[in-house]
Design an enzyme around this catalytic site. Structure first.
Site, PDB file in Angstrom:
ATOM      1  CB  CYS A  95       4.287   8.578  36.456  1.00 31.66           C
ATOM      2  SG  CYS A  95       3.291   9.259  35.247  1.00 31.66           S
TER       3      CYS A  95
ATOM      4  CG  ASP B 184       5.769  11.256  40.537  1.00 34.77           C
ATOM      5  OD1 ASP B 184       6.624  11.987  39.792  1.00 34.77           O
ATOM      6  OD2 ASP B 184       4.693  10.597  40.354  1.00 34.77           O
TER       7      ASP B 184
END
EC number: 1.7.1.13
Length: 274
Positions: A181, A188
């Site tokens: 992120c 992620d």
């Protein structure tokens, strides 16, 4: 709006009632300009969002639940920052709606307004939960390759294809996609499917390239568009489609799809990690 001004990484206050203003749009243009996209898009596609924590009250005050799926067109000018999406969906919890259709219509109106384009919305009620699919991405796994690598920032020079040989058609998959992120730095995790027609892509180089996103910061949609463009430019396929399914965070998973040729929408089937 800049991601730094979004709810990401900030103390969370949960709304007591439905509040459409919680949705925080982020323009796609900035990230696309960094990729050299300044005019017509070299792809089309959809971002598929699945929301597993949607609940509201019926007219008599009884809680209702559903799984929601949002189909956001790639040509929309904005994406919605994911934490703001979570907070927006959470604001339904203590608000009354007369019907499932009323909830769907509200979601469609609000998310379409935030994205700047028409967003399709599907709701699955509990009596249909058993129909929801789970399957892995179809294709030849790149992860079977035993190789060395030490590149953890995107490097398109890792990509190559046999330009002097006859074109092939392949579907390749990997579960080793990781990006981060850009606001919080949280990882992620995702799986990616690459279908192409054209000069055969070197499998080891493609896997190293996918792994090279491991320390990269970027939203899901931006990472998939970078992968698409890097493969398109380095390997020169005649047809190309890239589909990623990222694991769930905050009750939401995001699954971007980009292609440069007409084909059906990919199945919205959860992988085991989702």
């Amino acid at each position: 709006m800049n991601p730094e001004h979004s709810p990401l990484g900030k103390a969370t206050v949960y709304a007591a009632q439905y509040d459409a203003s919680l949705l925080f749009p982020i323009p796609r243009a900035g990230a696309r300009e960094q990729l050299g996209i300044t005019s017509a898009l070299p792809f089309f596609g959809t971002d598929i969002w699945n929301a597993y924590e949607l609940s509201w009250l019926n007219a008599r005050g009884k809680p209702q639940v559903a799984v929601a799926t949002f189909y956001v067109p790639a040509e929309s000018p904005n994406i919605v920052e994911s934490k703001s999406f979570k907070l927006y969906l959470g604001s339904f919890a203590q608000s009354k709606f007369d019907s499932l259709d009323a909830v769907r219509d509200t979601l469609k109106r609000d998310v379409s307004a935030a994205c700047g384009a028409s967003v399709s919305v599907q709701l699955v009620s509990p009596h249909d939960f058993g129909k929801l699919q789970m399957e892995e991405l179809d294709g030849l796994s790149l992860d079977r390759l035993d190789l060395d690598t030490d590149v953890y920032e995107p490097d398109p020079s890792l990509l190559s294809a046999a330009q002097d040989e006859a074109p092939v058609e392949e579907t390749l998959v990997s579960d080793l996609l990781r990006s981060n992120c850009p606001v919080t730095g949280q990882p992620d995790w995702g799986s990616v499917q690459i279908h192409y027609v054209g000069p055969q892509i070197d499998h080891a180089g493609l896997l190293r390239y996918i792994i090279s996103f491991r320390n990269h910061t970027g939203f899901h949609e931006q990472c998939v568009e970078r992968i698409f463009l890097d493969i398109l430019h380095a390997c020169k396929p005649l047809k190309l489609a890239v589909y990623a399914r990222y694991t769930r965070r905050g009750g939401l998973d995001i699954n971007p799809f980009r292609t440069n040729y007409n084909q059906p929408m990919p199945d919205n089937a959860r992988t085991a990690r989702q």
